[in-house]
Design a protein around this motif. Structure first.
Motif, PDB file in Angstrom:
ATOM      1  N   TYR A  23      24.964  -5.416   9.267  1.00 29.06           N
ATOM      2  CA  TYR A  23      23.553  -5.688   9.517  1.00 29.06           C
ATOM      3  C   TYR A  23      22.713  -5.755   8.241  1.00 29.06           C
ATOM      4  O   TYR A  23      21.557  -6.181   8.280  1.00 29.06           O
ATOM      5  N   ASP A  24      23.274  -5.319   7.108  1.00 31.71           N
ATOM      6  CA  ASP A  24      22.597  -5.462   5.826  1.00 31.71           C
ATOM      7  C   ASP A  24      23.650  -5.402   4.732  1.00 31.71           C
ATOM      8  O   ASP A  24      24.848  -5.277   4.999  1.00 31.71           O
ATOM      9  N   MET A  25      23.212  -5.498   3.488  1.00 36.46           N
ATOM     10  CA  MET A  25      24.175  -5.547   2.390  1.00 36.46           C
ATOM     11  C   MET A  25      24.896  -4.209   2.200  1.00 36.46           C
ATOM     12  O   MET A  25      26.046  -4.178   1.762  1.00 36.46           O
ATOM     13  N   TYR A  26      24.255  -3.119   2.530  1.00 30.18           N
ATOM     14  CA  TYR A  26      24.897  -1.815   2.355  1.00 30.18           C
ATOM     15  C   TYR A  26      26.005  -1.625   3.380  1.00 30.18           C
ATOM     16  O   TYR A  26      27.118  -1.199   3.042  1.00 30.18           O
ATOM     17  N   SER A  27      25.715  -1.950   4.638  1.00 31.06           N
ATOM     18  CA  SER A  27      26.765  -1.837   5.652  1.00 31.06           C
ATOM     19  C   SER A  27      27.918  -2.783   5.338  1.00 31.06           C
ATOM     20  O   SER A  27      29.090  -2.446   5.550  1.00 31.06           O
ATOM     21  N   ALA A  28      27.600  -3.971   4.812  1.00 28.84           N
ATOM     22  CA  ALA A  28      28.655  -4.916   4.439  1.00 28.84           C
ATOM     23  C   ALA A  28      29.504  -4.373   3.299  1.00 28.84           C
ATOM     24  O   ALA A  28      30.717  -4.585   3.258  1.00 28.84           O
ATOM     25  N   SER A  29      28.876  -3.664   2.384  1.00 31.63           N
ATOM     26  CA  SER A  29      29.614  -3.094   1.246  1.00 31.63           C
ATOM     27  C   SER A  29      30.626  -2.063   1.723  1.00 31.63           C
ATOM     28  O   SER A  29      31.725  -1.958   1.162  1.00 31.63           O
ATOM     29  N   ILE A  30      30.269  -1.301   2.733  1.00 29.60           N
ATOM     30  CA  ILE A  30      31.208  -0.315   3.291  1.00 29.60           C
ATOM     31  C   ILE A  30      32.291  -1.010   4.106  1.00 29.60           C
ATOM     32  O   ILE A  30      33.484  -0.727   3.970  1.00 29.60           O
ATOM     33  N   ALA A  31      31.879  -1.960   4.950  1.00 34.08           N
ATOM     34  CA  ALA A  31      32.853  -2.669   5.787  1.00 34.08           C
ATOM     35  C   ALA A  31      33.885  -3.401   4.941  1.00 34.08           C
ATOM     36  O   ALA A  31      35.065  -3.471   5.303  1.00 34.08           O
ATOM     37  N   ALA A  32      33.448  -3.944   3.807  1.00 37.24           N
ATOM     38  CA  ALA A  32      34.341  -4.721   2.937  1.00 37.24           C
ATOM     39  C   ALA A  32      35.476  -3.881   2.369  1.00 37.24           C
ATOM     40  O   ALA A  32      36.511  -4.427   1.978  1.00 37.24           O
ATOM     41  N   LYS A  33      35.305  -2.570   2.311  1.00 35.13           N
ATOM     42  CA  LYS A  33      36.360  -1.693   1.812  1.00 35.13           C
ATOM     43  C   LYS A  33      37.485  -1.524   2.828  1.00 35.13           C
ATOM     44  O   LYS A  33      38.609  -1.182   2.459  1.00 35.13           O
ATOM     45  N   HIS A  34      37.189  -1.755   4.101  1.00 27.82           N
ATOM     46  CA  HIS A  34      38.140  -1.450   5.172  1.00 27.82           C
ATOM     47  C   HIS A  34      38.732  -2.681   5.847  1.00 27.82           C
ATOM     48  O   HIS A  34      39.857  -2.631   6.345  1.00 27.82           O
ATOM     49  N   TYR A  35      37.962  -3.775   5.882  1.00 28.33           N
ATOM     50  CA  TYR A  35      38.400  -4.997   6.562  1.00 28.33           C
ATOM     51  C   TYR A  35      38.041  -6.210   5.718  1.00 28.33           C
ATOM     52  O   TYR A  35      37.094  -6.175   4.934  1.00 28.33           O
ATOM     53  N   ASP A  36      38.799  -7.299   5.900  1.00 24.89           N
ATOM     54  CA  ASP A  36      38.474  -8.501   5.134  1.00 24.89           C
ATOM     55  C   ASP A  36      37.753  -9.554   5.980  1.00 24.89           C
ATOM     56  O   ASP A  36      37.618 -10.698   5.583  1.00 24.89           O
ATOM     57  N   GLY A  37      37.268  -9.144   7.160  1.00 24.98           N
ATOM     58  CA  GLY A  37      36.497 -10.051   7.995  1.00 24.98           C
ATOM     59  C   GLY A  37      35.222  -9.392   8.481  1.00 24.98           C
ATOM     60  O   GLY A  37      35.239  -8.244   8.948  1.00 24.98           O
ATOM     61  N   MET A  38      34.091 -10.097   8.365  1.00 28.35           N
ATOM     62  CA  MET A  38      32.802  -9.574   8.814  1.00 28.35           C
ATOM     63  C   MET A  38      32.198 -10.490   9.863  1.00 28.35           C
ATOM     64  O   MET A  38      32.391 -11.710   9.828  1.00 28.35           O
ATOM     65  N   PHE A  39      31.455  -9.871  10.764  1.00 28.89           N
ATOM     66  CA  PHE A  39      30.686 -10.596  11.767  1.00 28.89           C
ATOM     67  C   PHE A  39      29.211 -10.337  11.503  1.00 28.89           C
ATOM     68  O   PHE A  39      28.778  -9.178  11.488  1.00 28.89           O
TER      69      PHE A  39
END
Length: 292
Positions: A23-39
């Motif tokens: 939902y923002d760049m910070y959440s994406a930064s955390i998600a990027a450490k665990h998965y290589d796909g974002m929605f």
């Protein structure tokens, strides 16, 4: 290789591909450490950017600007973008799709809801006449070059769900999504009518659909799973708890665990990764048989 082709090939592989809602760049930064796909979740973006529910407030330039920032920080991740109903008009939908493909989105989801729209797991959804939606979808498909397109229906009548899923599967859309599916049996029924077309399943905390693992989804024939809100809802709960504890402690901050706690050092380290993403990005390891 284009971003659309990379995601298309990932989905065609074994297992169910998970895409994590940010939902923002910070959440994406955390998600990027665990998965290589974002929605890029419309629910999350409406909440974080406007502080409003997901009922049609998103303006397309805001969404495009957010995706552009995401792609700049995460050049190797899949980015599937929720564009709701294409922001009403087919002409706007096509313009947005052109812009998103130009800045590096991997794919988009286009729904068949009419205004006022609702979250896919909310009550009171209404859908456009099928031919009107198919006309909009066809224009989007003709506009994209290699962008992956997910055709989504929010139909709630049982006969209409299956009819629309079958008609959507007959188009050139890459993936089919029936939102708000309420049971495993209905996943099987939808899987049958869409034939060989890849199927997407939307999981949202507290939503109408059953909570299923990637292994269970793969066994049901689901090719992609989007997790719309785990980051948003986790942040909500954590902030509620942290601020409640801060108030109870008369404003004294808790001590940060040097080994695994989050303080200024851990936060800065996370964000510094985004300055060197080209060097630090690497494939994420996942359990055998599970797609990413």
């Amino acid at each position: 290789m284009t971003y659309g082709k990379k995601l298309r090939e990932q989905i065609a592989g074994p297992g169910t591909t998970p895409l994590i809602g940010v939902y923002d760049m910070y959440s994406a930064s955390i998600a990027a450490k665990h998965y290589d796909g974002m929605f890029v979740s419309g629910f999350g973006f409406a909440a974080s950017y406007y502080g409003l529910p997901d009922i049609g407030f998103i303006a397309w330039p805001d969404m495009v600007a957010f995706v552009q920032r995401l792609r700049g920080a995460f050049p190797h991740h899949h980015l599937l973008v929720d564009i709701d109903d294409g922001y009403v008009d087919p002409e706007v939908a096509c313009h947005v799709v052109e812009g998103l493909e130009r800045i590096g989105a991997s794919g988009v989801i286009l729904e068949d809801q009419k205004r006022p729209r609702r979250c896919g797991h909310a009550d009171g959804k209404q859908v456009l006449p099928l031919e009107e939606y198919l006309d909009k979808l066809e224009k989007v498909l003709e506009t994209r070059k290699d962008l992956l397109v997910v055709a989504r229906t929010d139909a709630t009548d049982e006969n209409d769900i299956l009819h629309r899923a079958e008609r959507l599967a007959a188009t050139a859309a890459d993936v089919i999504l029936v939102d708000g599916v309420r049971s495993e049996e209905w996943i099987r029924r939808i899987r049958t009518v869409v034939g060989d077309k890849p199927l997407l399943f939307n999981q949202i905390g507290g939503g109408k659909s059953p909570r299923l693992s990637l292994t269970e989804l793969a066994e049901l024939g689901v090719d992609v799973a989007i997790y719309s809100t785990p980051c948003l809802f986790a942040a909500h709960e954590a902030m509620e708890n942290a601020l409640g504890e801060l108030r109870a402690a008369d404003g004294r901050l808790p001590e940060v665990d040097a080994a695994g706690g989050v303080g200024v050092r851990a936060s800065t380290s996370l964000l510094e990764r985004n300055l060197a993403r080209e060097r630090l990005d690497a494939p994420v390891s996942v359990p055998e048989g599970v797609g990413v």
